[in-house]
Write a protein that holds these residues in place. Sequence first.
Motif, PDB file in Angstrom:
ATOM      1  N   ASN A 225      61.269  24.508  -1.425  1.00  0.00           N
ATOM      2  CA  ASN A 225      61.916  24.895  -2.683  1.00  0.00           C
ATOM      3  C   ASN A 225      62.146  23.588  -3.439  1.00  0.00           C
ATOM      4  OD1 ASN A 225      63.220  26.084  -4.770  1.00  0.00           O
ATOM      5  ND2 ASN A 225      64.871  26.969  -3.548  1.00  0.00           N
ATOM      6  N   SER A 226      61.167  23.241  -4.292  1.00  0.00           N
ATOM      7  CA  SER A 226      61.075  21.882  -4.830  1.00  0.00           C
ATOM      8  C   SER A 226      62.201  21.554  -5.805  1.00  0.00           C
ATOM      9  CB  SER A 226      59.723  21.729  -5.536  1.00  0.00           C
ATOM     10  OG  SER A 226      59.715  20.558  -6.314  1.00  0.00           O
ATOM     11  N   PRO A 227      62.949  20.473  -5.550  1.00  0.00           N
ATOM     12  CA  PRO A 227      63.972  20.040  -6.514  1.00  0.00           C
ATOM     13  C   PRO A 227      63.381  19.215  -7.654  1.00  0.00           C
ATOM     14  CG  PRO A 227      64.107  18.714  -4.526  1.00  0.00           C
ATOM     15  CD  PRO A 227      62.973  19.663  -4.316  1.00  0.00           C
ATOM     16  N   SER A 228      62.175  18.694  -7.447  1.00  0.00           N
ATOM     17  CA  SER A 228      61.472  17.899  -8.475  1.00  0.00           C
ATOM     18  C   SER A 228      60.090  17.573  -7.933  1.00  0.00           C
ATOM     19  CB  SER A 228      62.208  16.573  -8.751  1.00  0.00           C
ATOM     20  OG  SER A 228      62.243  15.788  -7.579  1.00  0.00           O
ATOM     21  N   VAL A 229      59.185  17.255  -8.822  1.00  0.00           N
ATOM     22  CA  VAL A 229      57.860  16.784  -8.386  1.00  0.00           C
ATOM     23  C   VAL A 229      58.042  15.508  -7.564  1.00  0.00           C
ATOM     24  CG1 VAL A 229      55.632  15.916  -9.194  1.00  0.00           C
ATOM     25  CG2 VAL A 229      56.732  17.820 -10.392  1.00  0.00           C
ATOM     26  N   GLN A 230      59.007  14.664  -8.007  1.00  0.00           N
ATOM     27  CA  GLN A 230      59.252  13.395  -7.317  1.00  0.00           C
ATOM     28  C   GLN A 230      59.523  13.629  -5.834  1.00  0.00           C
ATOM     29  OE1 GLN A 230      60.255  14.132 -10.422  1.00  0.00           O
ATOM     30  NE2 GLN A 230      60.715  12.309 -11.635  1.00  0.00           N
ATOM     31  N   ASN A 231      60.472  14.541  -5.553  1.00  0.00           N
ATOM     32  CA  ASN A 231      60.863  14.773  -4.163  1.00  0.00           C
ATOM     33  C   ASN A 231      59.734  15.414  -3.367  1.00  0.00           C
ATOM     34  OD1 ASN A 231      62.472  16.852  -2.086  1.00  0.00           O
ATOM     35  ND2 ASN A 231      63.138  14.722  -2.095  1.00  0.00           N
ATOM     36  N   THR A 232      59.023  16.327  -4.009  1.00  0.00           N
ATOM     37  CA  THR A 232      57.938  17.024  -3.301  1.00  0.00           C
ATOM     38  C   THR A 232      56.856  16.034  -2.866  1.00  0.00           C
ATOM     39  OG1 THR A 232      58.403  19.039  -4.494  1.00  0.00           O
ATOM     40  CG2 THR A 232      56.211  18.856  -3.552  1.00  0.00           C
ATOM     41  N   MET A 233      56.484  15.114  -3.750  1.00  0.00           N
ATOM     42  CA  MET A 233      55.415  14.166  -3.392  1.00  0.00           C
ATOM     43  C   MET A 233      55.885  13.184  -2.319  1.00  0.00           C
ATOM     44  SD  MET A 233      55.290  11.522  -6.669  1.00  0.00           S
ATOM     45  CE  MET A 233      53.935  12.305  -7.390  1.00  0.00           C
ATOM     46  N   TYR A 234      57.177  12.892  -2.314  1.00  0.00           N
ATOM     47  CA  TYR A 234      57.703  12.005  -1.273  1.00  0.00           C
ATOM     48  C   TYR A 234      57.646  12.685   0.096  1.00  0.00           C
ATOM     49  CZ  TYR A 234      60.655   8.598   1.071  1.00  0.00           C
ATOM     50  OH  TYR A 234      61.130   7.655   1.944  1.00  0.00           O
ATOM     51  N   MET A 235      58.011  13.985   0.114  1.00  0.00           N
ATOM     52  CA  MET A 235      57.925  14.768   1.363  1.00  0.00           C
ATOM     53  C   MET A 235      56.488  14.780   1.887  1.00  0.00           C
ATOM     54  SD  MET A 235      60.815  16.064   2.154  1.00  0.00           S
ATOM     55  CE  MET A 235      62.103  15.114   1.438  1.00  0.00           C
ATOM     56  N   MET A 236      55.547  14.989   0.974  1.00  0.00           N
ATOM     57  CA  MET A 236      54.130  15.018   1.375  1.00  0.00           C
ATOM     58  C   MET A 236      53.727  13.666   1.963  1.00  0.00           C
ATOM     59  SD  MET A 236      52.527  16.833  -2.001  1.00  0.00           S
ATOM     60  CE  MET A 236      52.768  18.550  -2.410  1.00  0.00           C
ATOM     61  N   SER A 237      54.119  12.600   1.293  1.00  0.00           N
ATOM     62  CA  SER A 237      53.717  11.251   1.724  1.00  0.00           C
ATOM     63  C   SER A 237      54.269  10.940   3.102  1.00  0.00           C
ATOM     64  CB  SER A 237      54.228  10.198   0.733  1.00  0.00           C
ATOM     65  OG  SER A 237      53.826  10.512  -0.567  1.00  0.00           O
ATOM     66  N   GLU A 238      55.552  11.265   3.315  1.00  0.00           N
ATOM     67  CA  GLU A 238      56.179  11.020   4.630  1.00  0.00           C
ATOM     68  C   GLU A 238      55.402  11.718   5.735  1.00  0.00           C
ATOM     69  OE1 GLU A 238      60.243  12.467   4.389  1.00  0.00           O
ATOM     70  OE2 GLU A 238      60.949  10.439   4.850  1.00  0.00           O
ATOM     71  N   LYS A 239      55.001  12.967   5.474  1.00  0.00           N
ATOM     72  CA  LYS A 239      54.303  13.746   6.510  1.00  0.00           C
ATOM     73  C   LYS A 239      52.910  13.169   6.783  1.00  0.00           C
ATOM     74  CE  LYS A 239      56.629  18.044   5.283  1.00  0.00           C
ATOM     75  NZ  LYS A 239      56.435  19.365   4.674  1.00  0.00           N
ATOM     76  N   ILE A 240      52.245  12.682   5.754  1.00  0.00           N
ATOM     77  CA  ILE A 240      50.913  12.091   5.966  1.00  0.00           C
ATOM     78  C   ILE A 240      51.045  10.806   6.794  1.00  0.00           C
ATOM     79  CG2 ILE A 240      48.915  11.023   4.828  1.00  0.00           C
ATOM     80  CD1 ILE A 240      49.282  13.069   2.562  1.00  0.00           C
ATOM     81  N   LEU A 241      52.054   9.992   6.489  1.00  0.00           N
ATOM     82  CA  LEU A 241      52.264   8.769   7.274  1.00  0.00           C
ATOM     83  C   LEU A 241      52.540   9.104   8.738  1.00  0.00           C
ATOM     84  CD1 LEU A 241      54.439   6.583   4.854  1.00  0.00           C
ATOM     85  CD2 LEU A 241      52.105   6.120   5.605  1.00  0.00           C
ATOM     86  N   ALA A 242      53.277  10.199   8.966  1.00  0.00           N
ATOM     87  CA  ALA A 242      53.573  10.604  10.350  1.00  0.00           C
ATOM     88  C   ALA A 242      52.308  11.110  11.051  1.00  0.00           C
ATOM     89  CB  ALA A 242      54.651  11.683  10.352  1.00  0.00           C
TER      90      ALA A 242
END
Length: 304
Positions: A225-242
């Motif tokens: 449930n996206s609070p902003s594009v900013q937060n959504t892309m950060y979540m995606m990036s964290e998961k890719i790094l993991a």
Amino acid sequence: MASLNYARYGKDNIRVLHRKRNQDGTQDVTEMTVCTLLEGDIAASWTHSDNANIVATDTQKQTTYLMARLHPVNPPELFGSILADHFLQQYPHISVAHVSIVVHRWARMDVAGAPHPHSFVRDSDEKRVVNVVARRDKGISIRSGIKGLLVLKSTGSQFWGFHRDEYTRLPETWDRILSTEVEAGWNWKTLPTLDEVKKESEAGVFDQAWNDARKITLETFATENSPSVQNTMYMMSEKILAAAKGVETVEYSLPNKHYFEIDLSWFKGLKNTGEDAEVYAPQSDPNGLIQCTVARKDVTPSKL
Ligand SMILES: O=c1[nH]c(=O)c2[nH]c(=O)[nH]c2[nH]1
């Protein structure tokens, strides 16, 4: 007096289709657009009309075709590295070789409920992209990515709590349409030699990362449930790094493709805003553009 500060040259838009005949009678195709650019002891061509060290851009194109015939074209990270490394091995005066590859989608057709052995359909404008830079004695740097992946969700997106002042008109929203055309990239730790790239490729890490990044992008987009594009892309990036251990940084560039509510109350008080909104006006421009680079905690981001 003038001086040449920087120069590189090569062939852009080299289009290649590779056909692979499999033992079982099926075939695979890979269509790509390649760009090669070379740097090195080449300045005299610019400054003294001396082309002796110029590997003609036509030669670069012919070499691309030859390498596609002689070596694997998949994954593109490997093909790009083979081509870039070839330029360094073949030409001692070339110090840096850049190879960019855009892979175009050809999905296997389903015919009568079965995968067809040799027919394909362009089912999306999405591209798999790779940028390889081979530097003499400094290894091979690879950036992999996705471009043109168009997504939309009709709810599950909010944007509120942002800064407000006398210049602000945008109302806060707890329910909006969210759409973007994903551009994502992930930068691999520099590998010392082509052999190391081959090892990674044989272990399947490049294809795995591309699959993971695509899945993470789509699933995070859909389920958060996206609070902003900013937060959504950060979540995606964290998961890719993991998910991809050899990746040092992840980049996203996401346009916010707006869909505006339309006030239709002028027609007999018809409700079409807020909770009653059904008809929206898609906006082609202007659009928001949100970008980030996310690094592991122990890596200094290069571009922030
Ligand atoms: O997710 C968003 N981020 C913003 O920075 C922004 N700005 C804006 O007008 N709408 C949005 N949405």
